[in-house]
Write an enzyme that holds these catalytic residues in place. Structure first.
Site, short mmCIF file in Angstrom:
data_model
loop_
_atom_site.label_atom_id
_atom_site.label_comp_id
_atom_site.label_asym_id
_atom_site.label_seq_id
_atom_site.Cartn_x
_atom_site.Cartn_y
_atom_site.Cartn_z
N ASP A 133 57.65 -26.44 18.40
CA ASP A 133 57.60 -27.64 17.56
C ASP A 133 58.40 -28.75 18.21
O ASP A 133 59.08 -28.53 19.22
CB ASP A 133 58.12 -27.31 16.15
CG ASP A 133 59.51 -26.70 16.15
OD1 ASP A 133 60.14 -26.61 17.23
OD2 ASP A 133 59.98 -26.29 15.07
N ASN A 143 65.11 -24.04 4.52
CA ASN A 143 64.13 -24.06 3.43
C ASN A 143 63.02 -23.03 3.66
O ASN A 143 61.98 -23.09 3.01
CB ASN A 143 63.52 -25.47 3.30
CG ASN A 143 62.88 -25.92 4.61
OD1 ASN A 143 62.83 -25.16 5.57
ND2 ASN A 143 62.40 -27.14 4.64
N HIS A 165 61.33 -22.73 6.46
CA HIS A 165 60.28 -23.17 7.38
C HIS A 165 60.29 -22.35 8.66
O HIS A 165 61.31 -21.76 9.04
CB HIS A 165 60.34 -24.69 7.64
CG HIS A 165 61.41 -25.16 8.56
ND1 HIS A 165 61.80 -26.48 8.63
CD2 HIS A 165 62.18 -24.52 9.48
CE1 HIS A 165 62.74 -26.62 9.54
NE2 HIS A 165 63.00 -25.46 10.07
N GLU A 203 56.44 -26.35 6.98
CA GLU A 203 57.37 -26.61 5.88
C GLU A 203 56.91 -25.92 4.59
O GLU A 203 55.78 -25.45 4.52
CB GLU A 203 57.45 -28.13 5.64
CG GLU A 203 58.02 -28.92 6.83
CD GLU A 203 59.54 -28.84 6.91
OE1 GLU A 203 60.13 -27.79 6.57
OE2 GLU A 203 60.15 -29.84 7.31
C1 GLP Z 1 64.49 -26.11 13.12
C2 GLP Z 1 63.31 -25.94 14.07
C3 GLP Z 1 62.83 -24.52 14.15
C4 GLP Z 1 64.01 -23.58 14.05
C5 GLP Z 1 64.56 -23.67 12.66
C6 GLP Z 1 65.87 -22.96 12.49
O1 GLP Z 1 64.36 -27.29 12.37
N1 GLP Z 1 62.22 -26.78 13.72
O2 GLP Z 1 62.12 -24.33 15.35
O3 GLP Z 1 63.60 -22.25 14.31
O4 GLP Z 1 64.68 -25.03 12.23
O5 GLP Z 1 66.85 -23.60 13.22
P1 GLP Z 1 68.33 -23.04 13.41
O6 GLP Z 1 68.22 -21.84 14.27
O7 GLP Z 1 69.08 -24.17 14.08
O8 GLP Z 1 68.83 -22.74 12.05
#
Ligand code: GLP
Length: 240
Positions: A67, A134, A136, A141
């Site tokens: 992403d 959340n 995602h 989302e």
């Molecule tokens: C982010 C990214 C994801 C990631 C997730 C968790 O916003 N879009 O690719 O896996 O949220 O991130 P983190 O590991 O920093 O909690």
């Protein structure tokens, strides 16, 4: 679902890196999808160390970005492309990696290019994913549509506020570009990582709660080859 609970973040990083390295060594030429975000950074550190010790050849497989924040590029602190290059892809042959270009105004073109890359490599064999606050996955989302391929998304308010931790300042990000959940679900092997107390509630809902598009991570509960590697803190509310 195979759940591995580790003592702490370092242990999680080591276990997940070994899991990924073993897969890479056994499956040269396949396509891998690694999430950016903070959680896998320790895994990437371990993988680079293993690569330097010739325990894994990171250039023996291909990689697709998961992403990106639309409007951010490789020069921008916290963009997925910068995070991934700094942490891992600078150690990999350039032609083995395709990431979304968040600066390209032709987001549709970026989606088609990524889909073509994924299809040309026969789909994703191994996806290492994080769980957003959340629920995602990538930028799929809450209330995510069932999308095969890639698409652009209006970011959820939680995602926008959490984004500060990557950028170190407030940026007006509103849109994300992501691989759709159906394409991720079709990955042969899926690994989820979660670390820290702040992820305990969403980790429990994702793994043991209702299977619902309101929590995109929960849609993976019935995946035929799902491994979850969580540290003790993130696992603290899971009723195993
Ligand atoms: C982010 C990214 C994801 C990631 C997730 C968790 O916003 N879009 O690719 O896996 O949220 O991130 P983190 O590991 O920093 O909690």
């Amino acid at each position: 679902m195979n759940i591995i609970v580790t003592q702490n973040y370092d242990d999680l990083s080591l276990k997940a890196a070994k899991h990924a390295a073993e897969f890479i060594n056994a499956n040269p030429g396949v396509l891998i999808c690694f999430a950016a975000g903070n959680t896998p950074l320790g895994v990437f550190r371990e993988l680079v160390d293993m690569h330097k010790r010739n325990e894994v050849d990171l250039s023996s497989v291909y990689y697709t970005g998961l992403d990106e924040w639309v409007g951010l590029g490789i020069e921008d602190e916290g963009s997925c492309i910068k995070v991934m290059h700094d942490a891992l892809y600078d150690f990999v042959s350039k032609e083995n990696v395709l990431m979304f270009d968040g600066l390209d105004p032709d987001t549709e073109g970026q989606c088609r290019k990524a889909e073509d890359w994924i299809n040309r490599h026969g789909g994703i064999e191994y996806a290492l994913l994080g769980i957003g606050m959340n629920g995602h996955v990538g930028f799929n989302e809450p209330r995510t549509p069932d999308v095969e391929g890639c698409f652009t998304v209006s970011l959820d308010d939680t995602t926008k506020s959490v984004s500060m931790k990557y950028f170190g300042k407030e940026l007006p990000v509103t849109t994300g570009i992501t691989i759709g959940w159906r394409t991720l679900y079709n990955s042969k092997k899926v690994v989820f990582l979660a670390s820290g107390k702040e992820k305990a509630s969403i980790t429990a809902s994702s793994l043991t709660g209702l299977n619902t598009p309101d929590i995109p991570a929960s849609l993976f509960q019935n995946h035929p080859d799902l491994t979850v590697i969580v540290d003790k803190d993130a696992a603290s509310l899971i009723d195993i």
